[in-house]
Design an enzyme around this catalytic site. Structure first.
Site, short mmCIF file in Angstrom:
data_model
loop_
_atom_site.label_atom_id
_atom_site.label_comp_id
_atom_site.label_asym_id
_atom_site.label_seq_id
_atom_site.Cartn_x
_atom_site.Cartn_y
_atom_site.Cartn_z
N TYR A 63 26.53 44.26 -144.41
CA TYR A 63 25.03 45.13 -143.93
C TYR A 63 25.15 46.44 -144.64
O TYR A 63 26.26 46.93 -145.10
CB TYR A 63 24.76 45.41 -142.46
CG TYR A 63 26.00 46.36 -141.85
CD1 TYR A 63 27.18 45.61 -141.25
CD2 TYR A 63 25.60 47.68 -141.91
CE1 TYR A 63 27.99 46.84 -140.73
CE2 TYR A 63 26.46 48.58 -141.23
CZ TYR A 63 27.77 48.21 -140.61
OH TYR A 63 28.76 49.11 -140.13
N CYS A 64 23.87 47.05 -145.01
CA CYS A 64 23.97 48.61 -145.40
C CYS A 64 22.75 49.06 -144.84
O CYS A 64 22.18 48.62 -143.99
CB CYS A 64 23.93 48.44 -147.03
SG CYS A 64 22.33 47.40 -147.78
N THR A 65 22.25 50.05 -145.56
CA THR A 65 21.20 51.03 -144.78
C THR A 65 19.74 50.44 -144.89
O THR A 65 19.20 50.02 -143.86
CB THR A 65 21.06 52.45 -145.48
OG1 THR A 65 22.12 52.93 -145.85
CG2 THR A 65 20.05 53.36 -145.16
N ILE A 80 20.30 48.31 -141.62
CA ILE A 80 20.16 49.07 -140.39
C ILE A 80 18.76 49.46 -140.07
O ILE A 80 18.57 49.35 -138.47
CB ILE A 80 21.26 50.10 -140.58
CG1 ILE A 80 22.64 49.73 -140.97
CG2 ILE A 80 21.24 50.98 -139.20
CD1 ILE A 80 23.53 50.91 -141.48
#
Ligand code: ZN
Ligand code: ZN
Length: 319
Positions: A178-180, A207
């Site tokens: 996951y990342c932003t 996210i």
């Protein structure tokens, strides 16, 4: 209803004459009175922009009307005022700097981790044999991250490929990255597959979308964002604070840049220490002759100067 919006989006899709496209696109954004930052590369688009609801809608319609970008997924936040000062649209070699530039090796359009929608990610993340992998930089995951996530000691995404060996121990597991907003995961998960990881998934929309669609459950702390909000809340289900003041250790969510322009270190600092050190990370920085006036936000419009790495290393060894 708030009058403005901030849009976060990316699209991996080949653009011919991308440099020229960037110029034309900048003029288009300016004509809509948008502000923000867009990166254009041969491989696609990556942007965070802000403007009135009408401007944002016109922008999204125009992007979706272009067959190259028809599948672009916009993460939309309602905001009180635009979250940038100026409009930038620049050509770069990649839409997110990873050093993985050869589309014959890493091409998210051809091979990437399986996209998980937020509710699927939520269901899967606590299963056995699952590893949650945060592919963002240290200053981002220090402010907030998923519970039990593997976090990497990297200052920039371009260091991610160097960490593949460290991650080899998770090869037999399901890896959920996951990342932003999802953009880094496209390449990070593709790289993991390239290195023989077999079960690789990525949180689609990152996210930000996870917060909007499932309430951000088990995301601890706040999500770092690349505009003048600095951080946003994502978890309305079981929110916590994970970040602490760099100077005194008390819990704080406040992220600032050091007021010394040559340091410009990005770090968390409580209001008390901020007042005492005038927004500097140390007493040394506080003595700097060009120290910028601290207005309590720790946000400076002027483009930061390169971080003084030697000094930073020296400080890290002190801690
Ligand atoms: Zn403090
Ligand atoms: Zn400093």
């Amino acid at each position: 209803m708030k009058a403005y919006q901030t849009l976060l989006y990316y699209c991996y899709s080949p653009i011919e004459n991308a440099e020229e496209f960037a110029d034309v696109h900048l003029q288009f954004c300016k004509s809509l009175d948008l502000v923000g930052r867009i990166i254009v590369a041969d491989e696609g688009l990556n942007g965070t922009i802000s403007g009135t609801r009408e401007s944002c809608k016109a922008y999204m319609d125009a992007i979706h009307a272009d067959p190259r970008f028809a599948k672009t997924d916009f993460k939309i936040d309602d905001v009180e005022k635009p979250t940038f000062i100026k409009m930038h649209c620049r050509y770069k070699s990649e839409i997110v700097h990873s050093g993985l530039r050869d589309p014959k090796v890493i091409n998210p359009n051809e091979r990437t981790g399986i996209h998980l929608e937020p509710h699927d990610f939520l269901k899967m993340k606590d299963e056995e044999d699952v590893v949650i992998l945060d592919v963002r930089s240290d200053y981002e995951h220090n402010l907030g991250h998923f519970k039990n996530a593997v976090r990497l000691d990297i200052e920039n995404f371009r260091e991610f490929p160097e960490k593949i060996n460290e991650l080899a121990k998770y090869k037999g597991k399901k890896v959920l990255t996951y990342c932003t907003g999802g953009i880094k995961c496209e390449k990070a998960s593709a790289l993991l597959l390239h290195h023989g990881f077999e079960d690789v998934y990525q949180l689609h929309g990152g996210i930000i979308k996870y917060g909007k669609e499932v309430g951000g459950k088990d995301f601890e702390g706040q999500c770092y964002v690349f505009d003048n909000r600095v951080a946003v809340d994502v978890n309305t289900v079981n929110p916590t604070v994970v970040s602490t003041c760099f100077n005194c250790g008390v819990e704080t969510l406040k992220m600032i840049n050091c007021a010394n322009p040559e340091c410009n270190e990005h770090f968390t600092q409580c209001d008390h220490c901020g007042d005492k050190l005038e927004g500097c990370c140390s007493e040394t920085c506080q003595q700097h002759p060009r120290k910028r006036p601290y207005d309590g936000t720790g946000y400076y419009v002027k483009v930061p100067q390169p971080v003084n790495l030697e000094k930073k290393k020296a400080r890290q060894t002190m801690v």
